[in-house]
Design an enzyme around this catalytic site. Structure first.
Site, PDB file in Angstrom:
ATOM      1  N   MET A   1      -2.479  -7.250   6.263  1.00  0.00           N
ATOM      2  CA  MET A   1      -3.574  -8.042   5.673  1.00  0.00           C
ATOM      3  C   MET A   1      -3.135  -8.633   4.339  1.00  0.00           C
ATOM      4  SD  MET A   1      -6.460  -5.099   6.230  1.00  0.00           S
ATOM      5  CE  MET A   1      -6.428  -4.059   7.691  1.00  0.00           C
ATOM      6  N   SER A   2      -1.859  -8.945   4.229  1.00  0.00           N
ATOM      7  CA  SER A   2      -1.390  -9.439   2.921  1.00  0.00           C
ATOM      8  C   SER A   2      -0.139 -10.314   3.085  1.00  0.00           C
ATOM      9  CB  SER A   2      -1.047  -8.241   2.020  1.00  0.00           C
ATOM     10  OG  SER A   2       0.089  -7.566   2.499  1.00  0.00           O
TER      11      SER A   2
ATOM     12  N   HIS B   1      -6.274   4.275   6.979  1.00  0.00           N
ATOM     13  CA  HIS B   1      -5.578   4.033   5.708  1.00  0.00           C
ATOM     14  C   HIS B   1      -4.909   5.303   5.156  1.00  0.00           C
ATOM     15  CE1 HIS B   1      -4.470   1.526   2.375  1.00  0.00           C
ATOM     16  NE2 HIS B   1      -5.117   2.272   1.494  1.00  0.00           N
TER      17      HIS B   1
ATOM     18  N   ALA C   1       2.653  -2.501   3.815  1.00  0.00           N
ATOM     19  CA  ALA C   1       2.498  -1.516   4.887  1.00  0.00           C
ATOM     20  C   ALA C   1       1.925  -2.291   6.069  1.00  0.00           C
ATOM     21  CB  ALA C   1       1.528  -0.430   4.447  1.00  0.00           C
TER      22      ALA C   1
ATOM     23  N   SER D   1       0.838  -1.205   0.000  1.00  0.00           N
ATOM     24  CA  SER D   1       0.000   0.000   0.000  1.00  0.00           C
ATOM     25  C   SER D   1       0.866   1.246   0.000  1.00  0.00           C
ATOM     26  CB  SER D   1      -0.873   0.036   1.261  1.00  0.00           C
ATOM     27  OG  SER D   1      -1.958  -0.821   1.130  1.00  0.00           O
TER      28      SER D   1
ATOM     29  N   TYR E   1      -9.721  -9.473   1.848  1.00  0.00           N
ATOM     30  CA  TYR E   1     -10.901  -8.685   2.233  1.00  0.00           C
ATOM     31  C   TYR E   1     -11.605  -8.053   1.036  1.00  0.00           C
ATOM     32  CZ  TYR E   1      -7.711  -4.640   1.919  1.00  0.00           C
ATOM     33  OH  TYR E   1      -6.799  -3.702   1.484  1.00  0.00           O
ATOM     34  N   GLU E   2     -10.948  -8.041  -0.120  1.00  0.00           N
ATOM     35  CA  GLU E   2     -11.605  -7.500  -1.315  1.00  0.00           C
ATOM     36  C   GLU E   2     -12.653  -8.485  -1.841  1.00  0.00           C
ATOM     37  OE1 GLU E   2      -8.865  -5.328  -4.179  1.00  0.00           O
ATOM     38  OE2 GLU E   2      -7.407  -6.309  -2.885  1.00  0.00           O
TER      39      GLU E   2
ATOM     40  N   ASN F   1       2.194   2.592  11.117  1.00  0.00           N
ATOM     41  CA  ASN F   1       1.474   3.047  12.321  1.00  0.00           C
ATOM     42  C   ASN F   1       1.893   2.174  13.483  1.00  0.00           C
ATOM     43  OD1 ASN F   1      -0.251   1.227  10.501  1.00  0.00           O
ATOM     44  ND2 ASN F   1      -1.213   0.902  12.480  1.00  0.00           N
TER      45      ASN F   1
END
Ligand code: R1P
Ligand code: GUN
Length: 396
Positions: free
Chosen positions: A326-327, A366, A223, A140, A195-196, A350
């Site tokens: 998440m990846s 995000h 990220a 990201s 999640y997509e 973060n």
């Protein structure tokens, strides 16, 4: 092979007997707050049968309810169709635009036989006139990694046969093929996430495409939220292991029949992250003067798209996780299954809160993720390009 020689240790043993620092606090605090629950009306969704039957053909987003309610819902709200609501007995029940139809078909197609992957790979190698050796997945906000590529041939995902499309901000949806530091490379400017709505096998299908294009090394970037209290925003964590939370829940990109042309039914995953590349990256970070911002650690992938609760973050920390996203994990599994060498890193965008607080600042978002990625893209690009240069020189 020696251990990883990073000055500021992470509080984890690196698997080579070197324990670095302490693990931070893992203690429980029972600061749970009670919440008020207010009953809410369920928004009306277009049901499977809603548009079926004679005269039931409705256009995309609005569906005229037979009972006569305005705009097709009891509350008069716009109805959002789901893939299930649009499909009945395998037939599309509503009129869709070309783009909607394509998105729906790609969403529902979750097996990619060897021949289909081969077809996609041929499309790319013929279209680019190259057989790239290194594959890059841009995390990201890290699309600039692909902007470094010289003489790029660009393939929009939507123009690649049978390829999914990117739906997340910060993931442009292009495959870029060309050269970087003399090496032939292909980069995904935009990855696919669970999640997509894509099954894991589809999320990591491009890794198999890379393999059949000739790729030997996978560079996966992401990220991530920093759970290790020693990590600061903007730091880079070189991944040396992962905790596959989706795997714990019985989900794997390798689920289903195994095609041995890709790899074995039961692949081993110890030593998934190439130690030579980790050590080279540490040397490069030293030469760049960013050694104090580099860590070696453990990444975990959760399903998302929500960020984690405090209790989940505490649990992950107790499991030895340093950064969460998440990846990446399913991509690495797919790459190791077909015997690619893997280098992966997380840009810490973060700091994850592990104590209860009312401060809004503690909430991941995000926009912040993207902003930090933009700020740190120069360092990430330099690290990647220098490492690729070393790989290229070593094989020349
Ligand atoms: O892992 P990448 O794609 O870098 O993106 C990370 O950032 C997004 C959340 O801000 C999620 O998609 C998470 O996985
Ligand atoms: N799951 C997860 N993904 C992220 N991507 C960037 N930051 C985060 C985070 O805090 N949690």
């Amino acid at each position: 092979m020696t251990g990883y020689k990073v000055a500021n240790g992470n509080g984890h043993s690196n698997g080579n007997g070197n324990t670095k620092g302490t693990n931070g606090t893992n203690g429980h605090s029972n600061g749970h707050k009670s919440a008020d629950y207010t009953a809410q009306e369920n928004p009306t969704m277009c049901s499977r049968d809603c548009c079926s039957g004679p005269g039931g053909s409705n256009r995309g987003n609005t569906c005229s309810d037979k009972k006569g309610a305005k705009a097709g819902s009891l509350t008069g709200e716009k109805i959002i169709p789901t893939p299930q609501s649009l499909l009945g007995n395998g037939k599309i029940q509503c009129e869709l635009t070309h783009e909607e139809l394509r998105a729906l078909r790609v969403l529902n197609e979750d097996t990619y036989p060897y021949e289909v992957i081969e077809e996609i790979a041929d499309f790319i190698t013929k279209g680019s006139g190259m057989r790239p050796k290194i594959g890059i997945i841009c995390g990201s906000g890290l699309g600039s990694l692909a902007d470094m590529i010289q003489d790029p041939k660009i393939f929009e995902y939507e123009k690649i046969p049978n390829f999914p499309v990117s739906t997340v901000e910060g993931h442009a949806g292009r495959l870029v093929v060309g050269t970087l530091e003399g090496a032939t490379v292909m980069a995904m400017q935009g990855r696919f996430h669970f999640y997509e709505g894509y099954p894991l096998a589809k999320c990591s299908m491009p890794v198999r495409v890379m393999k059949l294009c000739g790729v030997e090394y996978l560079f996966a970037t992401n990220a991530a939220g920093g759970i290790n209290p020693r990590f600061a925003v903007g730091d880079i964590m070189l991944m040396h292991d992962h905790v596959n939370m989706l795997g714990f829940a019985g989900n794997s990109p390798l689920q289903g029949p195994n095609d041995p042309r890709f790899g074995p039914r039961f692949p081993a995953l110890v030593n998934s992250y190439n130690k030579d590349l980790i050590n080279k990256a540490i040397e490069i970070a030293k030469a760049m003067g960013i050694e104090s911002n580099i860590h070696v650690g453990v990444y975990s992938c959760l399903g998302g798209p929500n960020y984690e609760t405090i209790a989940e973050l505490k649990a992950l920390r107790m499991m030895g996780v340093d950064a969460v996203g998440m990846s990446t994990v399913h991509e690495v599994i797919t790459a190791r299954h077909c015997d690619m060498k893997v280098f992966a890193f997380s840009l810490i965008t973060n700091k994850c809160a592990t104590e209860y607080s009312d401060k809004k600042d503690d909430e991941a978002n995000h926009d912040e993720v993207m902003a930090v990625a933009k700020n740190r893209q120069k360092a990430c690009c330099e690290l990647v390009s220098r490492l690729i240069r070393e790989i290229h020189l070593a094989s020349a």
